[in-house]
Design a protein around this motif. Sequence first.
Motif, PDB file in Angstrom:
ATOM      1  N   PRO A 205       0.839  -1.195  -0.126  1.00  0.00           N
ATOM      2  CA  PRO A 205      -0.114   0.055   0.032  1.00  0.00           C
ATOM      3  C   PRO A 205       0.981   1.308  -0.094  1.00  0.00           C
ATOM      4  O   PRO A 205       2.191   1.092   0.058  1.00  0.00           O
ATOM      5  N   THR A 206       0.183   2.153   0.073  1.00  0.00           N
ATOM      6  CA  THR A 206       1.017   3.844   0.243  1.00  0.00           C
ATOM      7  C   THR A 206       1.433   3.968   1.646  1.00  0.00           C
ATOM      8  O   THR A 206       1.070   3.236   2.383  1.00  0.00           O
ATOM      9  N   ARG A 207       1.782   5.104   1.757  1.00  0.00           N
ATOM     10  CA  ARG A 207       2.672   5.654   2.914  1.00  0.00           C
ATOM     11  C   ARG A 207       1.370   5.295   4.072  1.00  0.00           C
ATOM     12  O   ARG A 207       1.512   4.857   5.143  1.00  0.00           O
ATOM     13  N   GLU A 208       0.259   5.906   3.733  1.00  0.00           N
ATOM     14  CA  GLU A 208      -0.829   5.949   4.855  1.00  0.00           C
ATOM     15  C   GLU A 208      -1.710   4.945   4.808  1.00  0.00           C
ATOM     16  O   GLU A 208      -2.544   4.604   5.674  1.00  0.00           O
ATOM     17  N   GLY A 209      -1.492   3.903   3.776  1.00  0.00           N
ATOM     18  CA  GLY A 209      -2.527   2.758   3.535  1.00  0.00           C
ATOM     19  C   GLY A 209      -2.258   1.600   4.289  1.00  0.00           C
ATOM     20  O   GLY A 209      -1.261   1.197   4.750  1.00  0.00           O
ATOM     21  N   ARG A 210      -3.144   0.849   4.480  1.00  0.00           N
ATOM     22  CA  ARG A 210      -3.607  -0.418   5.284  1.00  0.00           C
ATOM     23  C   ARG A 210      -3.526  -1.419   4.080  1.00  0.00           C
ATOM     24  O   ARG A 210      -3.931  -1.154   3.262  1.00  0.00           O
ATOM     25  N   PHE A 211      -3.999  -2.612   4.790  1.00  0.00           N
ATOM     26  CA  PHE A 211      -4.122  -3.831   3.916  1.00  0.00           C
ATOM     27  C   PHE A 211      -5.322  -3.842   3.051  1.00  0.00           C
ATOM     28  O   PHE A 211      -5.421  -4.573   2.128  1.00  0.00           O
ATOM     29  N   TRP A 212      -6.136  -2.904   3.643  1.00  0.00           N
ATOM     30  CA  TRP A 212      -7.536  -2.640   2.809  1.00  0.00           C
ATOM     31  C   TRP A 212      -7.633  -1.774   1.748  1.00  0.00           C
ATOM     32  O   TRP A 212      -8.398  -1.320   1.330  1.00  0.00           O
ATOM     33  N   GLU A 213      -6.525  -0.894   1.819  1.00  0.00           N
ATOM     34  CA  GLU A 213      -6.396   0.315   1.032  1.00  0.00           C
ATOM     35  C   GLU A 213      -6.947   0.098  -0.619  1.00  0.00           C
ATOM     36  O   GLU A 213      -7.602   0.930  -1.193  1.00  0.00           O
ATOM     37  N   TYR A 214      -6.158  -1.101  -1.281  1.00  0.00           N
ATOM     38  CA  TYR A 214      -6.621  -0.927  -2.655  1.00  0.00           C
ATOM     39  C   TYR A 214      -8.044  -1.648  -2.810  1.00  0.00           C
ATOM     40  O   TYR A 214      -8.381  -1.276  -3.884  1.00  0.00           O
ATOM     41  N   GLU A 215      -8.517  -2.222  -1.891  1.00  0.00           N
ATOM     42  CA  GLU A 215     -10.005  -2.647  -2.001  1.00  0.00           C
ATOM     43  C   GLU A 215     -10.723  -1.281  -1.831  1.00  0.00           C
ATOM     44  O   GLU A 215     -11.774  -0.858  -2.952  1.00  0.00           O
ATOM     45  N   GLU A 216     -10.491  -0.401  -0.929  1.00  0.00           N
ATOM     46  CA  GLU A 216     -11.231   0.899  -0.829  1.00  0.00           C
ATOM     47  C   GLU A 216     -11.033   1.733  -1.917  1.00  0.00           C
ATOM     48  O   GLU A 216     -12.023   2.699  -2.172  1.00  0.00           O
TER      49      GLU A 216
ATOM     50  N   VAL B 167       5.020  -8.417  -8.178  1.00  0.00           N
ATOM     51  CA  VAL B 167       4.910  -7.456  -6.964  1.00  0.00           C
ATOM     52  C   VAL B 167       4.714  -6.114  -7.371  1.00  0.00           C
ATOM     53  O   VAL B 167       5.272  -5.652  -8.495  1.00  0.00           O
ATOM     54  N   GLN B 168       3.799  -5.426  -6.668  1.00  0.00           N
ATOM     55  CA  GLN B 168       3.150  -4.238  -6.981  1.00  0.00           C
ATOM     56  C   GLN B 168       3.055  -3.190  -5.980  1.00  0.00           C
ATOM     57  O   GLN B 168       2.993  -3.556  -4.812  1.00  0.00           O
ATOM     58  N   GLY B 169       3.153  -1.895  -6.209  1.00  0.00           N
ATOM     59  CA  GLY B 169       2.738  -0.838  -5.246  1.00  0.00           C
ATOM     60  C   GLY B 169       2.815   0.487  -5.764  1.00  0.00           C
ATOM     61  O   GLY B 169       2.878   0.698  -7.002  1.00  0.00           O
ATOM     62  N   CYS B 170       2.079   1.279  -5.181  1.00  0.00           N
ATOM     63  CA  CYS B 170       1.904   2.705  -5.529  1.00  0.00           C
ATOM     64  C   CYS B 170       2.657   3.477  -4.428  1.00  0.00           C
ATOM     65  O   CYS B 170       2.482   3.364  -3.163  1.00  0.00           O
ATOM     66  N   SER B 171       3.100   4.774  -4.915  1.00  0.00           N
ATOM     67  CA  SER B 171       3.863   5.778  -3.991  1.00  0.00           C
ATOM     68  C   SER B 171       4.868   4.979  -3.210  1.00  0.00           C
ATOM     69  O   SER B 171       5.624   4.157  -3.637  1.00  0.00           O
ATOM     70  N   LEU B 172       4.865   4.997  -1.623  1.00  0.00           N
ATOM     71  CA  LEU B 172       5.763   4.462  -1.107  1.00  0.00           C
ATOM     72  C   LEU B 172       5.629   2.774  -1.505  1.00  0.00           C
ATOM     73  O   LEU B 172       6.694   1.976  -1.190  1.00  0.00           O
ATOM     74  N   GLY B 173       4.605   2.313  -1.593  1.00  0.00           N
ATOM     75  CA  GLY B 173       4.439   1.059  -2.009  1.00  0.00           C
ATOM     76  C   GLY B 173       5.208   0.577  -3.157  1.00  0.00           C
ATOM     77  O   GLY B 173       5.787  -0.679  -3.296  1.00  0.00           O
ATOM     78  N   ALA B 174       5.367   1.343  -4.235  1.00  0.00           N
ATOM     79  CA  ALA B 174       6.172   1.264  -5.339  1.00  0.00           C
ATOM     80  C   ALA B 174       7.613   1.287  -4.888  1.00  0.00           C
ATOM     81  O   ALA B 174       8.405   0.317  -5.470  1.00  0.00           O
ATOM     82  N   PHE B 175       7.899   2.027  -3.958  1.00  0.00           N
ATOM     83  CA  PHE B 175       9.447   1.988  -3.614  1.00  0.00           C
ATOM     84  C   PHE B 175       9.751   0.519  -2.861  1.00  0.00           C
ATOM     85  O   PHE B 175      10.698  -0.047  -3.124  1.00  0.00           O
ATOM     86  N   GLN B 176       8.814   0.080  -1.988  1.00  0.00           N
ATOM     87  CA  GLN B 176       8.790  -1.301  -1.371  1.00  0.00           C
ATOM     88  C   GLN B 176       8.928  -2.332  -2.579  1.00  0.00           C
ATOM     89  O   GLN B 176       9.698  -3.212  -2.210  1.00  0.00           O
ATOM     90  N   ALA B 177       7.924  -2.371  -3.336  1.00  0.00           N
ATOM     91  CA  ALA B 177       7.898  -3.308  -4.404  1.00  0.00           C
ATOM     92  C   ALA B 177       9.401  -3.524  -5.295  1.00  0.00           C
ATOM     93  O   ALA B 177       9.799  -4.435  -5.350  1.00  0.00           O
ATOM     94  N   ALA B 178       9.814  -2.246  -5.804  1.00  0.00           N
ATOM     95  CA  ALA B 178      11.155  -2.140  -6.517  1.00  0.00           C
ATOM     96  C   ALA B 178      12.158  -2.448  -5.504  1.00  0.00           C
ATOM     97  O   ALA B 178      12.974  -3.197  -5.974  1.00  0.00           O
ATOM     98  N   SER B 179      12.299  -2.024  -4.289  1.00  0.00           N
ATOM     99  CA  SER B 179      13.684  -2.383  -3.552  1.00  0.00           C
ATOM    100  C   SER B 179      13.626  -4.067  -3.508  1.00  0.00           C
ATOM    101  O   SER B 179      14.474  -4.421  -3.402  1.00  0.00           O
TER     102      SER B 179
END
Length: 242
Positions: free
Chosen positions: A33-44, A113-125
């Motif tokens: 998820p993004t910086r402020e997102g939780r595990f339900w973020e992409y559903e919301e 592996v996928q992510g948005c914003s900070l999640g993109a950093f975590q996915a790429a790293s």
Amino acid sequence: MNREYLRWYSQRLHRDMELLVFGHAGAKVLMFPTREGRFWEYEELGIVGSLAEKVRAGQLQLYCVDGLAAETFYDAHQHPSVRIRRHAAFEDYILNEVLPLMADRNGHDCTIVQGCSLGAFQAASIAFRHPHLFRKLVAFSGRYDLTLKVEAFGDLLDGYYDDTVYFHTPSHFLPGISSGWQLERLRQVEIVLTIGDADPFLDNNQHLSQVLSEKGVGHRMHVWDGRAHRAGAWRKMAALYI
């Protein structure tokens, strides 16, 4: 569409961790998820909905995890050395708890592996450091150097630097890879990066793309019009690129 909630106590993080699983079969997608997102973020945000047809058809199975940003890079009460160590522990949790769970539940040979914003950093790293574990990386609106200061975005490590920071920062460690198994496996990963042409980290994405090209690592970087750091753009990106 199958939806399942999972929770267990992580010995690596010394706390309960939660995730959501969508789907029953197909390529496994690990979603940060993004910086402020939780595990339900992409559903919301409707990102899961944008993939619903593929999920129902058994083409994709989504694993939406917590990102732990408030305990890592955004924990201003902790020294930066503690923040980066906590991030490394979080990555150990992903590598040694989440990925084995995914493998046990689904024998498909493709893990994305996928992510948005900070999640993109975590996915790429994690993908760049462990390319043998993934067939595809899809990173939306990422910032691949958390020490970089751009606009209102500051250095998340407050000037602190050590080997752990280096080896978890794609913009830093990728230029140093010149040969060996890591580079060869990276060249086998399908890599998709997206960024808006008005997004603050456009230059950082272009630099990362240049480094990948210099290393002979094939990838696609899609530059969208305007600011693409938003849910509406991410829903469209997910439907196109995952």
